[in-house]
Design an enzyme around this catalytic site. Structure first.
Site: not given
Ligand SMILES: NC(=O)c1ccc[n+]([C@@H]2O[C@H](COP(=O)([O-])OP(=O)(O)OC[C@H]3O[C@@H](n4cnc5c(N)ncnc54)[C@H](O)[C@@H]3O)[C@@H](O)[C@H]2O)c1
Length: 266
Positions: A37, A158
């Site tokens: 990360d 997005y």
């Molecule tokens: N939370 C929601 O409602 C939701 C819904 C649909 C999809 N998602 C997807 O789920 C996945 C996880 O997201 P989340 O909701 O757990 O959010 P989150 O922000 O808690 O987790 C995302 C993680 O990605 C890391 N990250 C960001 N940029 C990065 C980079 N350049 N290199 C390495 N790591 C990086 C962040 O530091 C973070 O730990 C994502 O792909 C997001 O698009 C989330």
């Protein structure tokens, strides 16, 4: 049911949210988890929580994913599964958005192209090493439709990245199957999950969360993901409303073909 015991697993975006929940759930089933990360402190905390390892990575750098795979194969001799989960949000009104914003290049790289880069490195390593690998990509409800519950969020760009990563995953799975490559591909499709991505908009009080979004906790998303993998599913949705959200598109095309008088074979 998959026996995760001793399996070497890499999870990107493991510092928080769904990635952290996946790390903990997989470790509980015996996997040896490495989190990667951009958030060094967060991913180190995840590693401590799941008895795994962690390193810092910026997936906006196109070479970083392949380097991570190579690093783990060199260290452990194999890599059984990669969860390409890292993702960033991007919210702009499309009619006013600056399409030359450098932040967009990061969005395409992290959310859309990164998982394919990981796929290329993982399948090459598995072929060379003679093992079968698994790639699990985190898409979104935004991969499938324009969900009515979020239509005021300005999610167009997005959503483009998440539509893109879904079709790339479908092609990856098809290419692997047709060329008998040693890799299975799966697509986690979360609806609303309370994480670092959504919490700033939703706030801490569940009473204020839009009911139509059906927000769940990351632990539930991880549980559904592992259940979907146990069942061998390609599409792993976390919410029932994803089907209803998709229906508008299918019904629109169906109505248009009927209106145009198109026949079955035309
Ligand atoms: N939370 C929601 O409602 C939701 C819904 C649909 C999809 N998602 C997807 O789920 C996945 C996880 O997201 P989340 O909701 O757990 O959010 P989150 O922000 O808690 O987790 C995302 C993680 O990605 C890391 N990250 C960001 N940029 C990065 C980079 N350049 N290199 C390495 N790591 C990086 C962040 O530091 C973070 O730990 C994502 O792909 C997001 O698009 C989330």
């Amino acid at each position: 049911m998959i026996d995760w015991t001793g399996q070497q697993v890499l999870i990107t975006g493991a510092a928080s949210g769904i990635g952290r929940a996946l790390a903990i759930a997989l470790a509980a089933r015996g996997a040896r988890v490495t989190g990667a990360d951009i958030n060094a402190a967060g991913v180190a905390e995840t590693a401590a929580l799941c008895g795994g390892e962690a390193f810092t990575i910026d997936l906006a750098d196109g070479a970083a994913g392949a380097q991570a795979v190579e690093r783990l194969v060199a260290r452990h001799g194999r890599l059984d599964a990669v969860f390409a989960n890292a993702g960033i949000g991007y919210s702009r009104r499309l009619l006013k958005a600056d399409l030359d914003d450098p932040g967009l290049a990061r969005l395409w790289e992290i959310n859309m192209l990164g998982p394919t880069r990981l796929a290329q490195a993982l399948v090459a390593a598995a072929e060379a090493g003679g093992w079968r690998a698994r790639l699990v990509i985190t898409g979104s409800e935004n991969s499938l439709s324009l969900p009515p519950s979020i239509q005021n969020f300005g999610n167009g760009l997005y959503a483009a990245s998440k539509h893109g990563v879904l079709i790339l995953a479908e092609w990856l799975a098809t290419e692997c199957r047709n060329a008998r490559k040693p890799m299975d591909v799966h697509m986690l499709l979360p609806g609303g999950v309370y994480t670092g991505l959504t919490a700033p908009g939703l706030g801490p009080d569940p009473a204020n969360w839009p009911a139509a979004m059906g927000i769940i906790q990351p632990e539930r998303a991880a549980e559904l993901c592992l259940a979907g993998l146990d069942l061998g599913l390609f599409y792993i949705p976390t919410h029932r409303h994803l089907i209803d959200d998709m229906a508008a598109r299918q019904q629109g095309v169906a109505a248009a073909t009927a209106a145009l008088g198109l026949q079955q074979s035309a």
